[in-house]
Design a protein around this motif. Sequence first.
Motif, PDB file in Angstrom:
ATOM      1  N   SER A  81     -34.336  61.431 106.547  1.00 55.14           N
ATOM      2  CA  SER A  81     -33.070  60.724 106.329  1.00 55.14           C
ATOM      3  C   SER A  81     -33.172  60.006 105.001  1.00 55.14           C
ATOM      4  O   SER A  81     -34.284  59.699 104.540  1.00 55.14           O
ATOM      5  CB  SER A  81     -32.859  59.702 107.451  1.00 55.14           C
ATOM      6  OG  SER A  81     -31.780  58.836 107.140  1.00 55.14           O
ATOM      7  N   ALA A 104     -32.617  57.150 105.024  1.00 57.97           N
ATOM      8  CA  ALA A 104     -33.242  55.945 105.586  1.00 57.97           C
ATOM      9  C   ALA A 104     -34.767  56.014 105.551  1.00 57.97           C
ATOM     10  O   ALA A 104     -35.439  55.026 105.842  1.00 57.97           O
ATOM     11  CB  ALA A 104     -32.764  55.724 107.022  1.00 57.97           C
ATOM     12  N   TYR A 120     -31.914  49.315 104.321  1.00 54.49           N
ATOM     13  CA  TYR A 120     -30.609  48.629 104.307  1.00 54.49           C
ATOM     14  C   TYR A 120     -30.570  47.592 105.421  1.00 54.49           C
ATOM     15  O   TYR A 120     -31.283  47.704 106.418  1.00 54.49           O
ATOM     16  CB  TYR A 120     -29.450  49.633 104.411  1.00 54.49           C
ATOM     17  CG  TYR A 120     -29.486  50.589 105.577  1.00 54.49           C
ATOM     18  CD1 TYR A 120     -28.921  50.256 106.809  1.00 54.49           C
ATOM     19  CD2 TYR A 120     -30.064  51.849 105.443  1.00 54.49           C
ATOM     20  CE1 TYR A 120     -28.936  51.150 107.877  1.00 54.49           C
ATOM     21  CE2 TYR A 120     -30.090  52.742 106.498  1.00 54.49           C
ATOM     22  CZ  TYR A 120     -29.523  52.388 107.709  1.00 54.49           C
ATOM     23  OH  TYR A 120     -29.552  53.266 108.755  1.00 54.49           O
ATOM     24  N   TYR A 167     -34.886  51.622 112.277  1.00 55.82           N
ATOM     25  CA  TYR A 167     -34.655  53.036 111.980  1.00 55.82           C
ATOM     26  C   TYR A 167     -35.277  53.421 110.637  1.00 55.82           C
ATOM     27  O   TYR A 167     -35.923  54.472 110.535  1.00 55.82           O
ATOM     28  CB  TYR A 167     -33.140  53.310 111.982  1.00 55.82           C
ATOM     29  CG  TYR A 167     -32.777  54.754 111.726  1.00 55.82           C
ATOM     30  CD1 TYR A 167     -33.191  55.772 112.588  1.00 55.82           C
ATOM     31  CD2 TYR A 167     -32.011  55.108 110.611  1.00 55.82           C
ATOM     32  CE1 TYR A 167     -32.860  57.101 112.348  1.00 55.82           C
ATOM     33  CE2 TYR A 167     -31.671  56.428 110.370  1.00 55.82           C
ATOM     34  CZ  TYR A 167     -32.091  57.423 111.237  1.00 55.82           C
ATOM     35  OH  TYR A 167     -31.752  58.733 111.004  1.00 55.82           O
ATOM     36  N   GLN A 195     -27.091  54.792  99.078  1.00 58.73           N
ATOM     37  CA  GLN A 195     -26.977  54.325 100.471  1.00 58.73           C
ATOM     38  C   GLN A 195     -25.862  53.280 100.642  1.00 58.73           C
ATOM     39  O   GLN A 195     -25.067  53.338 101.566  1.00 58.73           O
ATOM     40  CB  GLN A 195     -28.322  53.742 100.929  1.00 58.73           C
ATOM     41  CG  GLN A 195     -28.395  53.482 102.426  1.00 58.73           C
ATOM     42  CD  GLN A 195     -28.580  54.774 103.230  1.00 58.73           C
ATOM     43  OE1 GLN A 195     -28.928  55.808 102.684  1.00 58.73           O
ATOM     44  NE2 GLN A 195     -28.319  54.716 104.517  1.00 58.73           N
TER      45      GLN A 195
HETATM   46  C1  8X3 Z   1     -28.738  58.734 108.956  1.00 56.73           C
HETATM   47  C2  8X3 Z   1     -28.399  58.101 107.666  1.00 56.73           C
HETATM   48  O1  8X3 Z   1     -27.374  56.012 106.582  1.00 56.73           O
HETATM   49  O2  8X3 Z   1     -27.327  56.109 109.003  1.00 56.73           O
HETATM   50  O3  8X3 Z   1     -30.045  59.157 109.035  1.00 56.73           O
HETATM   51  O4  8X3 Z   1     -29.388  55.710 107.859  1.00 56.73           O
HETATM   52  S1  8X3 Z   1     -28.120  56.412 107.801  1.00 56.73           S
END
Ligand code: 8X3
Length: 245
Positions: free
Chosen positions: A130, A132, A137, A143, A238
Amino acid sequence: MPTAVVTGASSGIGAASARALAAEGYHVFCVARRTERIEALAAEIGGTAVTCDVTDETQVSDLADAVGPTLDLLLNNAGGALGTDPVSSGDPADWRRMYEVNVIGTLLVTRALLPALVASGAGTLINLGSTAGHVTYEGGGGYTAAKHGVTAMTETLRLELNGQPVRVTEIAPGMVRTDEFSLNRFGGDTARADAIYAGVRQPLVAEDVADTIAWVATRPHHVNIDLLVVKPLAQAAQHKVHREP
Ligand code: 8X3
């Protein structure tokens, strides 16, 4: 016929990738916990459904038995996000679960199927990372930590497999609108899940990501795509998402 294993195949990017790989001529083992869904998918694409929780070692061992001695492609797609708590009030249960499914699940399936990938003589291992896994953030701590773990594992594995016939790729999507990702993250709260995509003209869809996976898989085997970052046009970074009123 080449063979592929796709985890998390019951919905979203996993299901779309199973379809895309089948269209490229793979016999796809569609792997997930929800039997009915993967049986329907396997029937549709001429694949094989294997019910398996990727965090359960016994079930993963049974998966390896079902796949057999050789495997051409493994897509570790099972994963997901839970919650958006700040670190200061992060829920350890959510953090553990995210580490368990995103990192340990990928570890268990990789460990179990790596001998078959090597035995194919031309294996491909794709981990669904990802954005991520590369940036952080606010509210994403649990996550982003788990997805950074996936990135670290993918890079480590590429080093450790150097000299072996298995290429290793990370696909890192940004904003993808699927039926379940944001809904799961927000505990089924549709309004909060929908708000993520509010005003974004065209978030990616599962098929967009599946397309990148099929592309990686169909490069000549000496071509190793290390990392493929894919975001919608509206997402320059992002935090930089263009939203229309
Ligand atoms: C999903 C992208 O921006 O929700 O893996 O982290 S985000």
